[in-house]
Write a protein that holds these residues in place. Structure first.
Motif, mmCIF file in Angstrom:
data_model
loop_
_atom_site.group_PDB
_atom_site.id
_atom_site.type_symbol
_atom_site.label_atom_id
_atom_site.label_comp_id
_atom_site.label_asym_id
_atom_site.label_seq_id
_atom_site.Cartn_x
_atom_site.Cartn_y
_atom_site.Cartn_z
ATOM 1 N N GLY A 108 47.876 60.697 -44.450
ATOM 2 C CA GLY A 108 46.624 60.497 -44.673
ATOM 3 C C GLY A 108 45.602 60.900 -43.379
ATOM 4 O O GLY A 108 44.578 60.556 -43.491
ATOM 5 N N LYS A 109 46.528 61.779 -42.680
ATOM 6 C CA LYS A 109 45.714 62.256 -41.371
ATOM 7 C C LYS A 109 45.910 63.522 -41.134
ATOM 8 O O LYS A 109 46.726 64.315 -41.812
ATOM 9 C CB LYS A 109 46.483 61.424 -40.027
ATOM 10 N N GLU A 110 45.044 64.161 -40.471
ATOM 11 C CA GLU A 110 44.806 65.761 -40.159
ATOM 12 C C GLU A 110 44.597 65.652 -38.795
ATOM 13 O O GLU A 110 43.831 65.030 -38.082
ATOM 14 C CB GLU A 110 44.149 66.380 -40.952
ATOM 15 N N PHE A 111 44.783 66.804 -38.067
ATOM 16 C CA PHE A 111 44.665 67.180 -36.728
ATOM 17 C C PHE A 111 43.133 67.458 -36.520
ATOM 18 O O PHE A 111 42.600 68.099 -37.169
ATOM 19 C CB PHE A 111 45.361 68.269 -36.171
ATOM 20 N N ALA A 112 42.700 66.994 -35.444
ATOM 21 C CA ALA A 112 41.356 67.230 -35.255
ATOM 22 C C ALA A 112 40.920 67.840 -33.642
ATOM 23 O O ALA A 112 40.463 69.094 -33.600
ATOM 24 C CB ALA A 112 40.469 65.907 -34.971
#
Length: 198
Positions: free
Chosen positions: A11-15
């Protein structure tokens, strides 16, 4: 700084990269003067709701929660007596959704297109008689319509379409008819079972 190659948590992505409390993008340059910890910043992946309008046929599929830029799972649809012809972005059925390549950019509603098969087409023609005028349309085709379809036809000399028949029916001359059918919205020709009554 490099591109992030770490696997993202669910549920996450790199920012961003975080260095000494400051945020940097991949490709940014920093000066390293000693032991430095570089931390990946993760953010929640944006998700959107995809709803389905079954238009009164079949079973209405459940809404789907889909991540940004991801594909939609295609619902399986069917109902006896109707042909299902895909999902569309608009209720006028102008833009068909391609589940293999179209991705979600925002909340959206997909509309099911159902078509009732046309199983019988009626074309009533008077038997030609020698010397009778050959029916003519404007400019060439004679047109008509029913609740399910519009149609057009015209007479040709010979055993297949080619030379328009004009004037009157002549003795010892063969004639044929070219007949086109155009289903109205909500109908489709069922080529396996459509019969022509003439």
């Amino acid at each position: 700084l490099p591109e992030c190659v770490f696997g993202a948590p669910d549920g996450k992505e790199f920012a961003k990269w975080i260095v000494a409390g400051d945020e940097y993008n991949p490709g940014n340059e920093i000066i390293i003067t000693g032991h430095t910890t570089i931390t990946a910043k993760w953010i929640d992946v944006a998700t959107y709701t995809v709803s389905f309008e079954n238009n009164g046929h079949g079973t209405k599929p459940a809404d789907q929660t889909v991540q940004y830029n991801a594909l939609v799972d295609e619902p399986v649809m069917g109902e006896e007596g109707f042909l299902f012809n895909g999902w569309y972005l608009d209720s006028d059925f102008q833009t068909k959704w391609d589940f293999a390549s179209d991705t979600v950019q925002s909340d959206l509603v997909l509309y099911a297109l159902w078509q009732e098969p046309i199983r019988s087409i009626a074309l009533i023609l008077e038997k030609p008689s020698i010397g009778a005028s050959i029916p003519e349309g404007t400019p060439d085709y004679i047109t008509g319509e029913t609740d399910q379809y519009t149609y057009e036809y015209r007479w040709y000399e010979g055993d297949e379409p080619g030379t328009n028949a004009i004037g009157t029916f002549e003795k010892d001359q063969s004639y044929c008819v070219s007949f086109n059918v155009y289903p109205k919205t909500g109908y489709i020709l069922d080529r396996k079972s459509t019969r022509l009554n003439s």
